[in-house]
Scaffold this motif. Sequence first.
Motif, PDB file in Angstrom:
ATOM      1  N   ARG A 352       1.037  -9.469 -13.797  1.00  0.00           N
ATOM      2  CA  ARG A 352       1.563  -9.717 -12.458  1.00  0.00           C
ATOM      3  C   ARG A 352       1.402  -8.484 -11.585  1.00  0.00           C
ATOM      4  N   ALA A 353       1.635  -7.334 -12.146  1.00  0.00           N
ATOM      5  CA  ALA A 353       1.477  -6.100 -11.368  1.00  0.00           C
ATOM      6  C   ALA A 353       0.035  -5.885 -10.949  1.00  0.00           C
ATOM      7  N   LEU A 360      -3.128  -6.730  -2.693  1.00  0.00           N
ATOM      8  CA  LEU A 360      -2.826  -5.741  -1.667  1.00  0.00           C
ATOM      9  C   LEU A 360      -4.072  -4.905  -1.324  1.00  0.00           C
ATOM     10  N   GLN A 361      -4.900  -4.595  -2.366  1.00  0.00           N
ATOM     11  CA  GLN A 361      -6.123  -3.820  -2.111  1.00  0.00           C
ATOM     12  C   GLN A 361      -7.084  -4.608  -1.249  1.00  0.00           C
ATOM     13  N   ALA A 362      -7.174  -5.907  -1.519  1.00  0.00           N
ATOM     14  CA  ALA A 362      -8.077  -6.753  -0.718  1.00  0.00           C
ATOM     15  C   ALA A 362      -7.606  -6.822   0.718  1.00  0.00           C
ATOM     16  N   LEU A 397       0.789  -1.149  -1.242  1.00  0.00           N
ATOM     17  CA  LEU A 397      -0.249  -0.926  -2.250  1.00  0.00           C
ATOM     18  C   LEU A 397       0.057   0.318  -3.075  1.00  0.00           C
ATOM     19  N   ASP A 398       0.492   1.382  -2.424  1.00  0.00           N
ATOM     20  CA  ASP A 398       0.817   2.619  -3.144  1.00  0.00           C
ATOM     21  C   ASP A 398       1.955   2.374  -4.147  1.00  0.00           C
ATOM     22  N   GLY A 403       3.675   1.318  -9.923  1.00  0.00           N
ATOM     23  CA  GLY A 403       4.243   0.458 -10.958  1.00  0.00           C
ATOM     24  C   GLY A 403       3.219   0.143 -12.017  1.00  0.00           C
ATOM     25  N   LEU A 404       2.008  -0.049 -11.635  1.00  0.00           N
ATOM     26  CA  LEU A 404       0.941  -0.364 -12.607  1.00  0.00           C
ATOM     27  C   LEU A 404       0.713   0.804 -13.553  1.00  0.00           C
TER      28      LEU A 404
END
Length: 409
Positions: A352-353, A360-362, A397-398, A403-404
């Motif tokens: 999910r992360a 968000l990157q897209a 995104l940051d 979290g990732l």
Amino acid sequence: MSSDPWGRVDETGTVYVRTAEGEREVGSWQAGSPAEALAYFERKYEGLVVEIGLLERRVRTTDLSAKDAQTAIDHLRGQVREAHAVGDLAALDQRLDKLVETVQSRREERKAERAKQTDEAKKAKEELVAEAEQLAESEQWRSAGERLRALVDIWKGLPRLDRKSDDELWHRFSHARSAFSKRRKAHFAALDAQREEARKTKERLVTEAESLSTSTDWAPTAARYRDLMTQWKAAGRAQREFEDDLWNRFRGAQDVFFAARSELFAERDAEQGENLKLKEALAEEAERLLPVKDLKAARAAFRALNERWEAVGHVPRDARPRVEGRMQAVERAIQTAEEAEWRRTNPEARARAAGLTGQLQAAVDKLHGQIDAARAAGNEAKAAKLGRELEGRQALLDQALKGLEEFGG
């Protein structure tokens, strides 16, 4: 014949006294000269003078009653009027008249004095009656009773009044004393009844207290003793000859129980003190597991420490929150480490992360393209608006990337 201003002797030897009413024969003299005869009867006159003088002094200086004084005056007046004497008998009558006035004056003074004394006695008795009637309503049984007895003595020392007044006041006085005596008797009869009831109640309480003295059911028995003490106080006092003995038995039963309990609690307190030392050592050992570096090892070590902890037993109540709080703090730290490890190694959470990060990157890449196109078209306003939107998406995104990273990159 011989004569003087108050009498004479004629040629036959008859002796006369001169008075305002005329001459009066007082006697005869045959044994000597007329001068000797006059001297003899003048001495009788002097005798009357002496008697009147003595009576005057008695009236002035003694408590001779008016009645006795008047009797004496009348007697002397008769002697003067029938006196066989030569002298100024009128002067003696005048002295007796003045003496009568003196006696009458003394009679009036004494009458006034008696009236004054009677008024004072009446006022005093009325005050005694008023005080007695007030005391009749008193509940100060001892002091009021003593005062009423003192009032009786005072009453006896006062003069009697007229029969009617004295009887009326005495009736009120006596009635007040009787009323007080009846109230006092009724009070103490009721008090005796209350004390007898208190004795019966306390006998029952003593019996129960003695039956509980060997109990080892500590908390309920201690509570029951408190109840018994409350009932004891509410029961009131028993008769003096029973009160002290009942109290000694009641208190003695309590002392037996509480002494046994105190001995047990002293042993328990000593044991719990040793338990506290053991648990403090275990808590210190557990705290050395922090910070958690090897979760598996820390979890196993804490489990072993906790088993030893449970085997130790109770500690003093006032120390319990402090020492247990130390162990709970270590347990929470290990749980927090477990939760962090679970989040880090959970595949679904990682997927999910990663998906959120990709989205968000897209979105960020798309906004960069739109901003470049707006600037190329010369639309700076649109470019600025898209730039603000880009800042928000970039911040999200940051955060997602951070979290990732917790899942291992």
